[in-house]
Motif scaffolding. Sequence first.
Motif, PDB file in Angstrom:
ATOM      1  N   VAL A   1       0.832  -1.196   0.000  1.00 28.79           N
ATOM      2  CA  VAL A   1       0.000   0.000   0.000  1.00 28.79           C
ATOM      3  C   VAL A   1       0.868   1.247   0.000  1.00 28.79           C
ATOM      4  N   VAL A   2       0.494   2.240  -0.803  1.00 23.73           N
ATOM      5  CA  VAL A   2       1.139   3.548  -0.789  1.00 23.73           C
ATOM      6  C   VAL A   2       0.051   4.592  -0.596  1.00 23.73           C
ATOM      7  N   VAL A   3       0.255   5.479   0.352  1.00 21.84           N
ATOM      8  CA  VAL A   3      -0.676   6.563   0.626  1.00 21.84           C
ATOM      9  C   VAL A   3       0.011   7.877   0.269  1.00 21.84           C
ATOM     10  N   VAL A   4      -0.583   8.626  -0.655  1.00 23.07           N
ATOM     11  CA  VAL A   4      -0.031   9.921  -1.059  1.00 23.07           C
ATOM     12  C   VAL A   4      -0.973  11.007  -0.553  1.00 23.07           C
ATOM     13  N   LYS A   5      -0.402  12.001   0.117  1.00 24.82           N
ATOM     14  CA  LYS A   5      -1.180  13.129   0.613  1.00 24.82           C
ATOM     15  C   LYS A   5      -0.488  14.411   0.192  1.00 24.82           C
ATOM     16  N   PRO A   6      -1.151  15.558   0.287  1.00 25.23           N
ATOM     17  CA  PRO A   6      -0.486  16.815  -0.065  1.00 25.23           C
ATOM     18  C   PRO A   6       0.806  16.988   0.723  1.00 25.23           C
ATOM     19  N   GLY A   7       1.876  17.294   0.012  1.00 22.10           N
ATOM     20  CA  GLY A   7       3.169  17.400   0.655  1.00 22.10           C
ATOM     21  C   GLY A   7       3.951  16.108   0.645  1.00 22.10           C
ATOM     22  N   ALA A   8       3.303  14.997   0.258  1.00 22.74           N
ATOM     23  CA  ALA A   8       3.944  13.689   0.105  1.00 22.74           C
ATOM     24  C   ALA A   8       4.447  13.110   1.424  1.00 22.74           C
ATOM     25  N   GLY A   9       3.962  13.611   2.555  1.00 16.40           N
ATOM     26  CA  GLY A   9       4.352  13.040   3.838  1.00 16.40           C
ATOM     27  C   GLY A   9       3.465  11.876   4.221  1.00 16.40           C
TER      28      GLY A   9
END
Length: 661
Positions: A301-309
Amino acid sequence: MRTTLKRGMGRAATLNGNGHAVLPPMVAEPMRRYQPPPPSPPRSTGRLVGRVFGWIALALLVIGSGLAGGLYLYGHETLQGLAAKTPEAKASAKDLHPVATPSEPATALIVGYDQRAGADKDTAAESRSDTIMLVRADPANNTLSLFSFPRDLIVPIYCNGSDVPRSTDRINTAWTTCGERGTLDTVEHLTGIPINYLITVDFHGFKLLVNKLHGVYVDVDHRYINTVGGPGGFAKIDLMPGYQKLNGQQALDFVRFRHTDSDLYRLARQQLFLEALKDRLASSLSLTEIPQILGAVKQSVVVVKPGAGAPTFGEIESYAGLGYHLPPGNIFRVSIPNPQPCGAFNAEICVQSSDITSAVDTFMHPDPTISSRADRAALGLKQKVVKTKALKPSEISTLVLNGTTEGGLAANTSYELAVAGFHTVQLPTGVFANTPVQNYTQTNVYYDPVQANAKQAASQLKAAMGPDAVVKALPAQIAPIAQQAGNPLIVVALGTSFSGKIIDPQAHVQKPPPHQAPYVRSDPSQTESLLRQAQPHFRVMVPAVLERSSYLSSLEPMRVFKPLRDHPELREVALTFHTGAGNVYWQVIETNWTDAPILRHQTGTYRIKGRRYQLFTSGGNIHMVVLRRGNATYWVVNTLRDELSNETMLAIAKGLTPLGK
């Protein structure tokens, strides 16, 4: 209509306008009483862990032609392991929209992909996105919306943040040609929905998760059998009908299948499986299983959020709690209406832009009251009217502040509210109607907790500000500004998610399906002789009333089995019917397993002619009717896409007759 009276409010305003046609009040208090909201009670670690893993079942693990999902996991080290690492994933973060606080609604795009043997795991061209689903969690009204896209849907394909479409093709080609960022940009351009998170998961991780949970209980709607696979063929599958536990491979086979039906039914299987997965996690997760589950999921699983943190602990706590304690009927399964086959051999799907708009509206504005209203409409009962004395708009004094950098937003909105009848107030001349900081994403409707009716006023005004607005107590940093405007009941702090238009509060109240005559026939002979052979150790009932076009399935029309290996005394009888449409199935299930997980979340219970019926309704459609008698339960289960009308479902349930009478 625009007038010069609006000047003097909001960013870029001049210094000499009063801001509105409605004159400001003349009263100002020399002293302001302010009461901060009480602190939240401390949460125990065990309770928090349970809530966190309840969310895994919802917004993070989603099915698509494999299942997609896995987000907001417990522990800072594991959270960091889920963060975006590849250049492509980090580039996708540029197109995501930040969420100001975890209490705000959030939308995640979940993509499940099939990694081809020997392919580079970080290369999108070597894999296929078989699942594309939007998940919207709204902690404010306790709703979860699922919006699935057929992988063969023809749409404009966007790449690398460009606003110019690269081509027009099937939606799953966005992943193959432009990677995860391409899928993100394509879905956002198609729907216009701001996306806050991007979650990708491969099929291997999905199977591991289900196996670590020791299986998931699912109602398999008919016999699935295909023993011929290989290149150019279809995936193998061998599943028997009935409510049963599926292991990881069986679950993946179930949600990916589309051999004898279509993508539309596969999407329905995915969404129904997600509900079952959520229930499995919420009801049977052991703390000792957490390390194994984390190890299984974080590799896939990869979770991408604003700022890539990495996801924050606050995000976990808020969204996990929603998933774990979601009220019955508050999961909304959304799909684009009126899909039409198109392209060569009708192998692709085309839709009208108006139908996309309709689906987006349902997704963004779920109506938590629709289940109970639909149940009562189908039963021919009068709708319950909640008698509360609403405040008149003119009684709701409101100050509008601009929490963004868009010039004139507060002035325009205050004007629109005044036109709608609200009592808008303004700040003194020369004082700009701005919030102390200018980074509001969500619109906050603040109420003054020391004034009577303020909270009710905020609830009424929230409906006019859009689905992403939230109601909160007036914070200390806003209180001095409110004092300058005469301490109104409400202060609205506008965020970037605000559309700029005031909404009619009744615009998104969903109408229940209109009452109609049930489409049924009386035909007890279809199953009577078959049921006499069942002998499941509880009293069998004959479905004497059937949907008019339906007959028993030719493959496994009746199955009698033990649904729980550890409880040999339990039995289940599954009768499978197909409608006149062909490969569309519904069921009657009879069992002495009276506390099966699927039975825990009824949306309503009604007594009709001495019988007690439980209804399980989603989005206005009755998916299941359950009759309880003695030591057994009798279920009428709708088709995957709920194609039997509510009245037909009730008529079949009322027609259940004890064998021998």
